[in-house]
Design a protein around this motif. Sequence first.
Motif, PDB file in Angstrom:
ATOM      1  N   TYR A 131     -12.126  -5.356   1.411  1.00  0.00           N
ATOM      2  CA  TYR A 131     -11.500  -5.813   2.651  1.00  0.00           C
ATOM      3  C   TYR A 131     -11.565  -4.673   3.643  1.00  0.00           C
ATOM      4  O   TYR A 131     -11.829  -3.518   3.273  1.00  0.00           O
ATOM      5  N   ASP A 171     -11.352  10.302   4.075  1.00  0.00           N
ATOM      6  CA  ASP A 171     -11.164  10.180   2.624  1.00  0.00           C
ATOM      7  C   ASP A 171     -12.525  10.122   1.929  1.00  0.00           C
ATOM      8  O   ASP A 171     -13.562  10.319   2.554  1.00  0.00           O
ATOM      9  N   ARG A 209       1.599   4.747   0.682  1.00  0.00           N
ATOM     10  CA  ARG A 209       1.045   5.784   1.564  1.00  0.00           C
ATOM     11  C   ARG A 209       2.091   6.891   1.663  1.00  0.00           C
ATOM     12  O   ARG A 209       3.261   6.605   1.965  1.00  0.00           O
ATOM     13  N   ALA A 212      -1.476  -5.749   8.320  1.00  0.00           N
ATOM     14  CA  ALA A 212      -0.808  -4.637   7.643  1.00  0.00           C
ATOM     15  C   ALA A 212       0.241  -4.065   8.585  1.00  0.00           C
ATOM     16  O   ALA A 212      -0.057  -3.843   9.772  1.00  0.00           O
ATOM     17  N   ILE A 230      -4.252  -4.038  11.838  1.00  0.00           N
ATOM     18  CA  ILE A 230      -3.203  -3.028  11.677  1.00  0.00           C
ATOM     19  C   ILE A 230      -2.951  -2.326  13.001  1.00  0.00           C
ATOM     20  O   ILE A 230      -3.846  -2.206  13.838  1.00  0.00           O
ATOM     21  N   GLY A 244     -10.240   5.803   4.397  1.00  0.00           N
ATOM     22  CA  GLY A 244     -10.679   5.851   5.795  1.00  0.00           C
ATOM     23  C   GLY A 244     -11.639   7.005   6.006  1.00  0.00           C
ATOM     24  O   GLY A 244     -12.159   7.587   5.038  1.00  0.00           O
ATOM     25  N   ALA A 245     -11.839   7.350   7.266  1.00  0.00           N
ATOM     26  CA  ALA A 245     -12.893   8.304   7.629  1.00  0.00           C
ATOM     27  C   ALA A 245     -12.696   9.694   7.036  1.00  0.00           C
ATOM     28  O   ALA A 245     -13.673  10.430   6.848  1.00  0.00           O
ATOM     29  N   THR A 281     -11.074   1.487   6.232  1.00  0.00           N
ATOM     30  CA  THR A 281     -10.755   1.386   7.658  1.00  0.00           C
ATOM     31  C   THR A 281     -12.044   1.232   8.458  1.00  0.00           C
ATOM     32  O   THR A 281     -13.000   1.974   8.249  1.00  0.00           O
ATOM     33  N   ILE A 296      -8.014  -7.186   7.802  1.00  0.00           N
ATOM     34  CA  ILE A 296      -6.571  -7.001   7.884  1.00  0.00           C
ATOM     35  C   ILE A 296      -6.289  -6.196   9.147  1.00  0.00           C
ATOM     36  O   ILE A 296      -6.661  -5.022   9.235  1.00  0.00           O
ATOM     37  N   LYS A 308       2.105   6.318  13.562  1.00  0.00           N
ATOM     38  CA  LYS A 308       1.087   7.266  13.080  1.00  0.00           C
ATOM     39  C   LYS A 308       0.500   8.011  14.276  1.00  0.00           C
ATOM     40  O   LYS A 308       0.152   7.383  15.283  1.00  0.00           O
ATOM     41  N   ASP A 311      -5.590   6.608   0.035  1.00  0.00           N
ATOM     42  CA  ASP A 311      -6.245   7.931  -0.047  1.00  0.00           C
ATOM     43  C   ASP A 311      -6.418   8.463  -1.472  1.00  0.00           C
ATOM     44  O   ASP A 311      -7.501   8.908  -1.833  1.00  0.00           O
ATOM     45  N   GLY A 371      -9.448  -2.716   6.886  1.00  0.00           N
ATOM     46  CA  GLY A 371      -8.293  -2.517   7.755  1.00  0.00           C
ATOM     47  C   GLY A 371      -8.814  -2.216   9.141  1.00  0.00           C
ATOM     48  O   GLY A 371      -9.558  -1.241   9.337  1.00  0.00           O
ATOM     49  N   GLN A 425       0.865  -1.186   0.000  1.00  0.00           N
ATOM     50  CA  GLN A 425       0.000   0.000   0.000  1.00  0.00           C
ATOM     51  C   GLN A 425       0.903   1.237   0.000  1.00  0.00           C
ATOM     52  O   GLN A 425       1.658   1.468   0.947  1.00  0.00           O
ATOM     53  N   HIS A 443      -7.111   2.317  -0.740  1.00  0.00           N
ATOM     54  CA  HIS A 443      -7.602   2.179   0.638  1.00  0.00           C
ATOM     55  C   HIS A 443      -8.088   3.549   1.122  1.00  0.00           C
ATOM     56  O   HIS A 443      -7.392   4.550   0.954  1.00  0.00           O
TER      57      HIS A 443
END
Length: 208
Positions: free
Chosen positions: A126, A90, A39, A184, A164, A87-88, A109, A162, A138, A71, A128, A37, A85
Amino acid sequence: MPSLGRLHLITDTRPGRDPLAVVRAALPVARAELVVQVRVTDDATDREAYDLARRVVALCARHGATCLVNDRLHVALAVGAEGGHVGADDLPVGAARAVLGSAAVLGATARDPGTAAEAVAAGASYLGVGPYRPTTTKDGLPAAIGVAGVRAVAVSVSVPVIAIGGVTAEDVPALRAAGAYGVAVVGALSEAADPARATAELLKALTC
Ligand SMILES: Cc1ncc(COP(=O)(O)OP(=O)(O)O)c(N)n1
Ligand SMILES: Cc1nc(C(=O)O)sc1CCOP(=O)(O)O
Ligand SMILES: [Mg+2]
């Protein structure tokens, strides 16, 4: 849709890291079980993201591995990555699916079963799920959800989970027992003295 690899290597955004060197070390060991991935930091330019992702796509193609872009789905499309991938913060999952198309791999996510169900209904292929443990890789993450949090999501969905966040090879048996399909990692490979060997250890734990 291609079958999903179990070991997801997320490129390390921290200064002084060499993400391509880690990718090059992991690929010949994990091959089709590897998902890379791409990033980058929020302040990286699209051109920087594109240049890194283009190189990762080429490397992955040589080894039958999968490249996803975090993103920036326009970058994923531009380089011919297998997916992305989100998340909140994006694009919403449904919008991401519309951008990438039905054949793409789309990760989302999810930190709890409710978010997980919404993401799957909207087209995630899938999830994360984390952070499993606290991690220094992070900033700004919520509290760790542990094995119980991973299990709560894994038993509630039919897509691969997955795990993480602070994951090491030693964690993999418990995570698999909790229903995780894969893991991950950033630090477990990027900080390893021997990333190829660390890849082999993670892979063994994931596939034995
Ligand atoms: C496999 C996987 N799981 C979770 C994340 C985190 O995505 P997100 O919440 O969008 O945060 P950023 O990575 O964009 O900072 C992920 N990237 N991969
Ligand atoms: C990019 C990322 N997202 C997370 C989340 O929980 O959403 S944890 C994380 C970093 C994972 O790095 P490491 O394996 O070094 O802990
Ligand atoms: Mg994101």
